[in-house]
Design an enzyme around this catalytic site. Structure first.
Site, PDB file in Angstrom:
ATOM      1  N   GLU A 143       0.883  -1.175   0.000  1.00 26.16           N
ATOM      2  CA  GLU A 143       0.000   0.000   0.000  1.00 26.16           C
ATOM      3  C   GLU A 143       0.910   1.210   0.000  1.00 26.16           C
ATOM      4  OE1 GLU A 143      -1.625   3.102   0.517  1.00 26.16           O
ATOM      5  OE2 GLU A 143      -1.890   2.610   2.641  1.00 26.16           O
ATOM      6  N   CYS A 196      -2.375   8.332   3.987  1.00 24.70           N
ATOM      7  CA  CYS A 196      -2.398   8.031   2.558  1.00 24.70           C
ATOM      8  C   CYS A 196      -3.775   8.294   1.978  1.00 24.70           C
ATOM      9  CB  CYS A 196      -1.969   6.599   2.302  1.00 24.70           C
ATOM     10  SG  CYS A 196      -2.822   5.387   3.308  1.00 24.70           S
TER      11      CYS A 196
END
Length: 522
Positions: free
Chosen positions: A294, A328
């Site tokens: 990720e 994020c």
């Protein structure tokens, strides 16, 4: 004999309401307790050995740089190799432990963390610079991950439950999921408890053993988790705690022939490097390494003229500046239809100006960014933004003995501008004007990332179009683009946001297993 927890339906751990005086006092007590314990030294965990090294990682409070959180022993290549051998040896016995028994370790750890929730959150406040609510959510998510993945392991261990096989006469066919081997876990500093716990426990409950290399800015909270797992009786060698340099320890383990998988959360640049190194076959390697990554995002919120503008503005500010934009999933772009652009920009500016910058332990809405390097990088982007847009508020370093930056909003930014295209990972928001809602979606999609996004509209046809058109792993309608919940919003993104590995989802554990079909003639 192991006591197996009776499985009830999964429920997310509730967030703490700190407006209740009892909860406020409990958090203040935890902060005081944790503060008195700061500055200690922490060893590596290699099998059953606690290894103290001369070279230490010095963790400091980003909100008060004179305060040392802890000194954590630093692994070398030699120690990483020793940890690898321990993990390989332990894997041979751990893979044979029943799924129910492996899950029970997670249930026990979740119960203990729940009992000590404020202590874990208090350490997050000091080491990562989160305010109370952000820290509480981090700890709650860690508990959720353990509960959820334990239940998932039990579900997947039941014969044929995931993929019922077509029956044929004269044969018994069974598909089971077996562990991969030894994995390297590289969690980020921005969710140093939740993501660290989620990545690690998903791997071990699936029957793997791991080498845990936490972020160098937040190693103490990772050690607190490892100590918790030791306390609940997890066999030594299942989790090997080896903080160290990414260039030294990280690269060594990524290229190691016995590494079976690498689970990584962090920047695009490091994720691509890991993917590239893992793709090279080392001498003695007999498998393709699996990379679960990720890697961040450049997330945006699109607002059209039918939207509830107050709700949209509030969501934009919450998405952009929660935990100083160091997520994020942070909404660092707002893409607004021109007929309501000025109104939304004004609302966003006023809400942003109300955000107070201060110490995390005092529960200020905006705290510090994580370290000096981040501070310097974000300030450089702010200077770029002053050339690419019109500064509405912020734009300077804030006062305080830490890495503080005023929440910053730029208006009239071109969709191709750097602050609209590059991940800044700080409290910087860019506003772009578009002629209509369709162009807004085109601008949203014009990025190499694809993690989270939001669309604000009250037009159902447009919403349906958005659901099909906006290209990201997690798309939200009429709400902020941060705050994914385990089991509710499986989390992972497209393109350069990673492998879309959907943490907290019902297929996540499969990434740490391999499917084995057995067929017996009757």
């Amino acid at each position: 004999m192991t006591t197996i927890t009776k499985i009830s339906p999964f429920k997310n751990e509730p967030f703490t309401d700190f407006t209740i005086e009892e909860n406020k006092k409990a958090m203040e007590l935890a902060l005081s307790k944790v503060k008195n314990e700061l500055g200690r030294e922490f060893p590596l965990h290699i099998g059953s050995k606690k290894v103290v090294t001369e070279d230490k990682i010095k963790s400091i409070n980003p909100g008060n740089v004179d305060e040392v959180i802890g000194l954590v022993s630093k692994a070398t290549k030699q120690l990483a190799e020793e940890a690898m051998q321990e993990a390989l040896k332990t894997f041979e016995s751990w893979k044979k432990v029943s799924p129910a028994e492996r899950a029970e370790y997670l249930f026990k750890a979740a119960r203990l963390m729940r009992e000590r929730k404020h202590e874990f959150s208090a350490l997050l406040v000091y080491e990562s610079g989160k305010n109370w609510a952000e820290a509480d959510a981090d700890t709650a998510e860690a508990i959720d991950f353990m509960e959820f993945y334990a239940r998932e392991m039990l579900r997947l261990s039941e014969t044929n439950i995931h993929q019922p096989l077509t029956k044929i006469e004269g044969e018994e066919n069974i598909l089971t999921y077996i562990p991969l081997g030894v994995g390297v876990i590289i969690p980020p500093w921005n969710f140093p408890l939740a993501i660290c716990v989620g990545m690690t426990t998903a791997a071990i409950v699936s029957g793997n053993t791991v080498l845990l290399k936490p972020a160098s800015t937040t190693p103490v909270i990772a050690h607190k988790f490892v100590a918790l797992m030791e306390e609940v009786g997890l066999p030594s060698g299942v989790i090997n705690f080896i903080p160290g340099s990414g260039a030294e320890v990280g690269d060594y383990l990524t290229t190691h022939p016995k590494t079976r998988f690498i689970s990584f959360t962090g920047s695009k640049e490091i994720g691509l490097r890991i993917n590239r190194l893992a793709a090279e076959t080392a001498n003695g390697q007999i498998w393709l390494k699996r990379v679960i990554a990720e890697m961040g995002g450049k997330d945006g919120i699109v607002v059209d003229e039918t939207a509830d503008l107050d709700a949209a503005a509030a969501a934009i500010v919450a998405s952009a500046f929660g935990f100083q934009g160091q997520k994020c999933s942070a909404g660092s772009r707002a893409i607004i239809v021109e007929s309501v652009y000025d109104e939304v920009a004004n609302k966003v500016t006023e809400l942003t100006k109300q955000l107070r910058v201060g110490k995390p332990e005092e529960n200020a809405p905006i705290g510090p960014v994580i370290d000096q390097n981040s501070l310097n990088k974000i300030l450089e982007y702010i200077e770029i933004g002053k050339q690419e847009g019109r500064l509405l508020t912020g734009g300077v370093k804030a006062k305080g003995n830490g890495f503080y930056i005023e929440p910053t909003v730029f208006a009239d930014v071109d969709p191709k501008a750097r602050i609209m295209q590059e991940e800044i990972f700080g409290p910087v928001l860019a506003l772009a004007k578009v002629k209509d809602w369709k162009e807004g979606m085109e601008v949203y999609n014009d990025t190499e990332y694809g993690l989270t996004g939001s669309y604000f509209s009250q037009d159902e046809e447009r919403i349906q179009y958005a659901l099909e058109t906006i290209h990201c792993g997690n798309l939200y309608i009429n709400r902020k683009c941060t705050g994914a919940l385990v089991g509710v919003h499986p989390f992972g993104g497209f393109n350069m946001s990673g492998t879309d590995s959907k943490a907290g989802g019902y297929d996540y554990l499969l990434l740490f297993t391999q499917a084995k079909l057995t067929s017996r003639k009757l």
